[in-house]
Design a protein around this motif. Structure first.
Motif, PDB file in Angstrom:
ATOM      1  N   LYS A   1     -12.358  -0.989   3.657  1.00  0.00           N
ATOM      2  CA  LYS A   1     -11.756  -0.024   4.586  1.00  0.00           C
ATOM      3  C   LYS A   1     -10.369  -0.491   4.984  1.00  0.00           C
ATOM      4  O   LYS A   1     -10.158  -1.669   5.278  1.00  0.00           O
ATOM      5  CB  LYS A   1     -12.611   0.114   5.852  1.00  0.00           C
ATOM      6  N   ARG A   2      -9.448   0.448   4.987  1.00  0.00           N
ATOM      7  CA  ARG A   2      -8.082   0.143   5.427  1.00  0.00           C
ATOM      8  C   ARG A   2      -7.355   1.437   5.741  1.00  0.00           C
ATOM      9  O   ARG A   2      -7.764   2.517   5.305  1.00  0.00           O
ATOM     10  CB  ARG A   2      -7.345  -0.682   4.380  1.00  0.00           C
ATOM     11  N   ARG A   3      -6.295   1.340   6.476  1.00  0.00           N
ATOM     12  CA  ARG A   3      -5.558   2.515   6.937  1.00  0.00           C
ATOM     13  C   ARG A   3      -4.934   3.320   5.800  1.00  0.00           C
ATOM     14  O   ARG A   3      -4.780   4.521   5.906  1.00  0.00           O
ATOM     15  CB  ARG A   3      -4.485   2.082   7.932  1.00  0.00           C
ATOM     16  N   GLU A   4      -4.590   2.645   4.716  1.00  0.00           N
ATOM     17  CA  GLU A   4      -3.933   3.314   3.585  1.00  0.00           C
ATOM     18  C   GLU A   4      -4.919   4.080   2.703  1.00  0.00           C
ATOM     19  O   GLU A   4      -4.494   4.830   1.822  1.00  0.00           O
ATOM     20  CB  GLU A   4      -3.210   2.287   2.697  1.00  0.00           C
TER      21      GLU A   4
ATOM     22  N   SER B   1     -11.769   1.384  -2.458  1.00  0.00           N
ATOM     23  CA  SER B   1     -10.917   2.221  -1.612  1.00  0.00           C
ATOM     24  C   SER B   1      -9.587   2.423  -2.309  1.00  0.00           C
ATOM     25  O   SER B   1      -9.081   1.553  -3.006  1.00  0.00           O
ATOM     26  CB  SER B   1     -10.710   1.601  -0.229  1.00  0.00           C
TER      27      SER B   1
END
Length: 161
Positions: free
Chosen positions: A23-26, A99
């Motif tokens: 999981k990450r913002r990008e 992701s």
């Protein structure tokens, strides 16, 4: 054995824990693949599976696959946890989380990872059948199904895509 993103374990796998690693913002997409133990394989009943691995090399090869994914699909992150030991029907054997900023790359990369695991990662599966048979790796193809069975499709090379 682990390198945080790539883990070989003898414990049950929690898919959300693997997913959280990527999981990450990008990321606009996260795909999650769960490989589970099925009861029937080409009409033969499986009682349970046993997985074995060479953990140090398995993690090194999983890391290699992670690098290959980043080279093919920019800004894509992969995490893989594979279980070893005895697994019962419906147990989770492997979880792959990918992701990516876009869903197409996440789907493609996830499929690539499972195919590459089958090709290069030193993890062996022994199927214990209801009829007393035991199959290990390609012996399943050669002994249990002499008429042949579907093979893993080749991953296209970069210049063939």
């Amino acid at each position: 054995m682990s390198s945080s993103l790539f883990v070989i374990t003898d414990q049950p796998i929690v898919p959300e824990e693997v997913s959280n690693k990527v999981k990450r913002r990008e990321a606009g997409a996260i795909t999650l693949f769960l490989g589970t133990v099925r009861e029937l394989t080409y009409g033969k009943r499986t009682l349970y599976l046993e997985y074995d691995a060479y953990p140090t090399m398995a993690v090194a090869q999983l890391e290699r696959i992670g690098r290959e994914v980043r080279e093919r699909w920019a800004d894509t992150v992969v995490a893989v946890t594979h279980r070893v030991g005895r697994l019962e029907i419906s147990d989770i054997a492997v979880v792959i989380a990918v992701s990516s900023p876009h869903r197409k790359a996440a789907y493609e990369a996830n499929e690539y990872v499972i195919e590459r695991i089958k090709q290069i990662v030193p993890i062996w599966k022994k199927e214990h059948g209801e009829d007393g048979t035991e199959w290990i790796g390609d012996q399943l193809n050669q002994q249990a199904y002499p008429e042949g069975r579907p093979m893993v499709r080749d991953i296209p090379k970069e210049d063939e895509r």
